[in-house]
Design an enzyme around this catalytic site. Structure first.
Site, mmCIF file in Angstrom:
data_model
loop_
_atom_site.group_PDB
_atom_site.id
_atom_site.type_symbol
_atom_site.label_atom_id
_atom_site.label_comp_id
_atom_site.label_asym_id
_atom_site.label_seq_id
_atom_site.Cartn_x
_atom_site.Cartn_y
_atom_site.Cartn_z
ATOM 1 C CB SER A 250 37.755 34.292 40.017
ATOM 2 O OG SER A 250 38.189 33.555 38.909
ATOM 3 C CG MET A 251 41.804 30.176 42.815
ATOM 4 S SD MET A 251 43.602 30.275 42.574
ATOM 5 C CE MET A 251 44.021 31.605 43.731
#
Length: 276
Positions: free
Chosen positions: A105-106
């Protein structure tokens, strides 16, 4: 499978000090194997990868807590590029000449930024539930719920049922600890990172990535859907995309052995190709 050392995870962390004096915490498995940097997602911590550790033998695993998460102090900036700058300092301090990245994700976004910076040192990049433009779905309540968070954040808040929602059963003790760690992050950091996402676009950086990439995503990812997955894979020069049917945004929690096996097979294949 039960996570590794759930009780003593914090005790496994090393600490380095960034150029401005801030504390950056990280887990380092040590050993002579190839270096593998694992980068967690928004409001997670290094613990996010603990379920996969037993399946990643043979690698030197380095798993930092992002600034403002876990045991790492926040900086003035909360954008993907700010996190990448701090993780670059960690890589340089550890003296890695060659290494691979796995980011969720991030963490996948940070991995893309780092891959563009480390053109010669990075051997492979794996993204899990990654995206180039981290804007959440307009019909989702997630952004509104994050914006209304105030300190102290209650780990029992029903918000976390949605935030950590998984399509498959996940170790309950692990989820409880992830929930507690996320709730310990000040609301200002939740808000600051979300604001930074609003104008983030990593398309140009992804096009600069020279190493091969593996993009893993869940078919039922409620945050970054098929459009995000296609745009991400298409931006890389050399990418393979794998969609895990019936998995959500956190496939490495839902089926850690399967995701780890995909990662190891990819890394070994690319190592053989690069050594040939």
């Amino acid at each position: 499978m039960t996570a590794v050392d759930l009780e003593g995870w914090a005790g496994r962390k090393h600490v380095m000090h960034l150029p401005d004096g801030r504390r950056l915490a990280y887990v380092d498995s040590g050993g002579p194997g190839p270096a593998l940097l694992l980068l967690h997602g928004y409001t997670d911590s290094s613990r996010s990868f603990s379920l996969m550790i037993p399946r990643l033998g043979g690698y030197r695993l380095v798993i930092p807590d992002m600034p403002g998460h876990g045991g790492s102090a926040p900086g003035e900036g909360l954008r993907v590029s700010d996190f990448a700058t701090d993780i670059r300092a960690l890589v340089q301090a550890l003296g890695f000449e060659r290494f691979a990245i796995v980011g969720h994700s991030m963490g996948a976004m940070i991995g893309i930024d780092l891959a563009a910076r480390f053109q010669n040192e990075l051997t492979s990049l794996v993204t899990i539930s990654g995206t180039l433009r981290p804007q959440f779905p307009p019909d989702s309540s997630i952004s509104r719920e994050i914006e209304t968070l105030t300190d102290p954040i209650d780990p029992a808040d029903s918000f976390f049922d949605d935030w950590h929602a998984c399509r498959r059963a996940v170790d309950a003790v692990f989820l409880t600890r992830m929930r507690s760690e996320a709730a310990a992050i000040p609301a200002s950091i939740w808000h600051g990172i979300l604001r930074g996402f609003a104008d983030t676009d990593l398309t140009h950086m992804a096009r600069q990535v020279a190493c091969p990439a593996l993009c893993i995503g869940g078919s039922d990812d409620a945050l970054f859907d098929a459009g995000h997955r296609r745009a991400l894979a298409d931006a890389f020069k050399n990418a393979e995309s794998i969609v895990l049917e019936g998995h959500g945004h956190n496939p490495h929690w839902e089926e850690p052995a399967k995701v780890a096996a995909l990662i190891v097979a990819f890394l070994r294949r690319e190592t053989r190709s690069q050594d040939a």
